[in-house]
Design a protein around this motif. Sequence first.
Motif, PDB file in Angstrom:
ATOM      1  N   VAL A  27     -13.951  12.863  28.660  1.00 13.87           N
ATOM      2  CA  VAL A  27     -14.568  13.211  29.944  1.00 13.87           C
ATOM      3  C   VAL A  27     -14.200  14.611  30.434  1.00 13.87           C
ATOM      4  CG1 VAL A  27     -14.917  12.410  32.295  1.00 13.87           C
ATOM      5  CG2 VAL A  27     -14.422  10.775  30.522  1.00 13.87           C
ATOM      6  N   MET A  28     -12.953  15.018  30.119  1.00 15.46           N
ATOM      7  CA  MET A  28     -12.431  16.263  30.676  1.00 15.46           C
ATOM      8  C   MET A  28     -13.339  17.485  30.468  1.00 15.46           C
ATOM      9  SD  MET A  28     -10.064  19.028  29.538  1.00 15.46           S
ATOM     10  CE  MET A  28     -10.110  18.392  27.908  1.00 15.46           C
ATOM     11  N   PRO A  29     -13.799  17.745  29.232  1.00 13.38           N
ATOM     12  CA  PRO A  29     -14.590  18.972  29.044  1.00 13.38           C
ATOM     13  C   PRO A  29     -15.813  19.018  29.945  1.00 13.38           C
ATOM     14  CG  PRO A  29     -14.127  17.930  26.941  1.00 13.38           C
ATOM     15  CD  PRO A  29     -13.669  16.984  27.993  1.00 13.38           C
ATOM     16  N   ILE A  30     -16.385  17.858  30.229  1.00 14.82           N
ATOM     17  CA  ILE A  30     -17.604  17.839  31.023  1.00 14.82           C
ATOM     18  C   ILE A  30     -17.299  18.159  32.483  1.00 14.82           C
ATOM     19  CG2 ILE A  30     -19.446  16.330  31.838  1.00 14.82           C
ATOM     20  CD1 ILE A  30     -19.099  14.984  29.015  1.00 14.82           C
ATOM     21  N   PHE A  31     -16.186  17.599  32.981  1.00 21.77           N
ATOM     22  CA  PHE A  31     -15.906  17.811  34.394  1.00 21.77           C
ATOM     23  C   PHE A  31     -15.211  19.119  34.696  1.00 21.77           C
ATOM     24  CE2 PHE A  31     -16.709  13.197  34.558  1.00 21.77           C
ATOM     25  CZ  PHE A  31     -17.812  13.300  35.378  1.00 21.77           C
ATOM     26  N   ILE A  32     -14.795  19.812  33.652  1.00 25.35           N
ATOM     27  CA  ILE A  32     -14.148  21.091  33.898  1.00 25.35           C
ATOM     28  C   ILE A  32     -15.194  22.184  34.112  1.00 25.35           C
ATOM     29  CG2 ILE A  32     -13.586  22.623  31.981  1.00 25.35           C
ATOM     30  CD1 ILE A  32     -10.706  21.363  32.375  1.00 25.35           C
ATOM     31  N   VAL A  33     -16.402  21.941  33.577  1.00 26.31           N
ATOM     32  CA  VAL A  33     -17.468  22.937  33.705  1.00 26.31           C
ATOM     33  C   VAL A  33     -17.881  23.091  35.166  1.00 26.31           C
ATOM     34  CG1 VAL A  33     -19.839  23.482  33.076  1.00 26.31           C
ATOM     35  CG2 VAL A  33     -18.309  22.514  31.382  1.00 26.31           C
ATOM     36  N   MET A  36     -15.621  25.331  37.295  1.00 26.40           N
ATOM     37  CA  MET A  36     -15.702  26.688  36.744  1.00 26.40           C
ATOM     38  C   MET A  36     -16.984  27.403  37.157  1.00 26.40           C
ATOM     39  SD  MET A  36     -14.299  26.620  32.940  1.00 26.40           S
ATOM     40  CE  MET A  36     -12.640  27.102  32.585  1.00 26.40           C
ATOM     41  N   LEU A  44     -14.728  33.119  33.208  1.00 30.65           N
ATOM     42  CA  LEU A  44     -14.558  31.782  33.745  1.00 30.65           C
ATOM     43  C   LEU A  44     -13.121  31.332  33.533  1.00 30.65           C
ATOM     44  CD1 LEU A  44     -17.838  30.331  32.363  1.00 30.65           C
ATOM     45  CD2 LEU A  44     -17.336  30.930  34.718  1.00 30.65           C
ATOM     46  N   PHE A  46      -9.872  28.678  34.839  1.00 35.53           N
ATOM     47  CA  PHE A  46      -9.648  27.385  35.468  1.00 35.53           C
ATOM     48  C   PHE A  46      -8.192  27.286  35.869  1.00 35.53           C
ATOM     49  CE2 PHE A  46      -8.648  22.952  35.719  1.00 35.53           C
ATOM     50  CZ  PHE A  46      -9.719  22.445  36.418  1.00 35.53           C
ATOM     51  N   ALA A 240     -22.929  28.175  33.128  1.00 36.60           N
ATOM     52  CA  ALA A 240     -22.021  27.179  33.726  1.00 36.60           C
ATOM     53  C   ALA A 240     -22.698  26.512  34.917  1.00 36.60           C
ATOM     54  CB  ALA A 240     -20.724  27.844  34.159  1.00 36.60           C
ATOM     55  N   SER A 243     -25.424  24.266  33.544  1.00 33.17           N
ATOM     56  CA  SER A 243     -24.802  23.096  32.928  1.00 33.17           C
ATOM     57  C   SER A 243     -24.356  22.093  33.980  1.00 33.17           C
ATOM     58  CB  SER A 243     -23.597  23.511  32.082  1.00 33.17           C
ATOM     59  OG  SER A 243     -24.012  24.304  31.012  1.00 33.17           O
ATOM     60  N   ILE A 247     -25.472  18.326  34.214  1.00 31.81           N
ATOM     61  CA  ILE A 247     -24.503  17.225  34.160  1.00 31.81           C
ATOM     62  C   ILE A 247     -24.780  16.234  35.286  1.00 31.81           C
ATOM     63  CG2 ILE A 247     -22.066  16.621  34.527  1.00 31.81           C
ATOM     64  CD1 ILE A 247     -21.385  19.260  33.024  1.00 31.81           C
TER      65      ILE A 247
END
Lengths: 265, 279
Positions: A27-33, A36, A44, A46, A240, A243, A247
């Motif tokens: 899940v992390m990669p998706i919610f970090i976008v 950012m 970009l 974080f 970003a 994206s 998402i």
Amino acid sequence: MRRGRERSSLASLLLSGLGIAVLIFLVMPIFIVVPMSFSASRFLSFPPTALSPRWYLEFFGSPEWTRAAWVSLQIAFATCLLATPIGVAAAYGIHTSSSRFSRAAYTVLMMPLMVPHIIVAIGIFFIYARIGANNTVVGIILAHTMLAVPFVLITSLSGLQGFDMAQERAAQSLGVNRLEAFLKVTAPQIKGSIIASALFAFVSSLDEVVVSLFLSGGPSSTLPKRMFVALRDEVDPTIAAISSMLIIASLAIGLAAMVGTRKRA
Amino acid sequence: MIVQHLMQKKAMLLIPGLLVVGALLIVPIVWLFALSFVSEGRLSLEHYQRMFDDPTYVKSFAVTFQIAGTVTGLTILLGYPLCFWMLRLKPFWRGIALTCILIPFWTSLLVRSYAWLILLQRRGLVNNWLQSLGLTEEPLALMYNVTGTVIGMTHILLPFLVLPLFASMQRIDGDLMRAAAALGATPVFAFWRIFFPLSLPGLTAGGLLVFVLSIGYYVTPQLLGGGTTVMAGQLIQRNVELFSSWGAASAVSLVLLAIVLLLFWVMNRLVPLDHVFRG
């Protein structure tokens, strides 16, 4: 005995840790976008050092990006309108018949899920080149419809499998014809699955990259095509922002589809 | 025989779908098949011969299988414990865990590749963490190479392993493990002798699905591989876009397609395909 229990509780602690770590990895990669995309700087970072809606403004201010988004939405909508009836009809035909023909048809209709998209892309590109359909919106809609048919088929078949077909026969014996029986008795009860399959068709078209990469161009370029080309050249932070919006949209649609398939009796 | 079936109304319902798939999938593939045997206007096996002779092609297929194998291995390593752990969760937490698996599944492939592009940059988050934890001195080259491709593809394909595997694990009768424990088996012994063999069909189906999807991948290797690793899909694209060599592209496509369909056929014998896709 006691030592054994201690060891097994340690093992289960380890297993939980591993399970949670894998979920975070998913899940992390998706919610970090998302955070950012609100970064004020070109690089970009974080967490973002300063917040700004800069990249969203960039997107909405650029005719190229908004045009691509509009084209993609139109294509996804048309794909959904075409693929849903085609797929639901096929699912009904397959569900109500057990002939060898319908089993063979099922395999053929599932093929778009199996053939790698790059092969689909160059194959259709070649055919379209002969008839001048490359770079046309209609051409992409038809290709996306073909790719979406199996999603609709699977989802509505699973809806039909949870439905008691005797009800439809009962309706027919009471004098309504087959189409009416389907529309008035069956369809309302598998509504959730039909809506879910329409949503899947929509999303599958909205997210499709490889086939659009070959078949669309110029004014017919889809959003994923523009994103892919932009990413290949340099990492543009506007992506970003796009994206993050994608998402949120796919999350909403995915949850709606999940509710739809859960609801069926 | 077929005509007879077509006469029935029900079979008519299949016609629109078959027409679309026939015109836009079967016809193009047959066309590519024909193209792959033509070179300079004559029938020839040259395009197939090249795949064995030209080191670029041999290397590309080797890299494709190597990456697909690594990705499959990694998804099993991460996915199997995850599924096993999820079995013990209470329904509420299991629902949360399943949602966490479905979220990436719903998210656009491009968006996920992009997310990794940001995370794996030279000054990206992963490198920052590795350095602040003191694991590395210098930032590592985590993308524009095989590592980036493997990380991105593992993330993207993990749900395809987890969903069928978890479904098959849920069908295993929990009483079997309790019976084994009652008869004196240690948990480890009972796991390897009872649970693991029963989960094998689901594991094989999920693993094959990941493998088969990996060998046809294009987007992620193109973005995260940075052009140094050329998988079969990229080989096809290059032949068409850079060299306009349709014969060569067609031959590579057909070999790839043959492998993919063969693996799907094997998978279908183990677990029916609709079970795999429906999860």
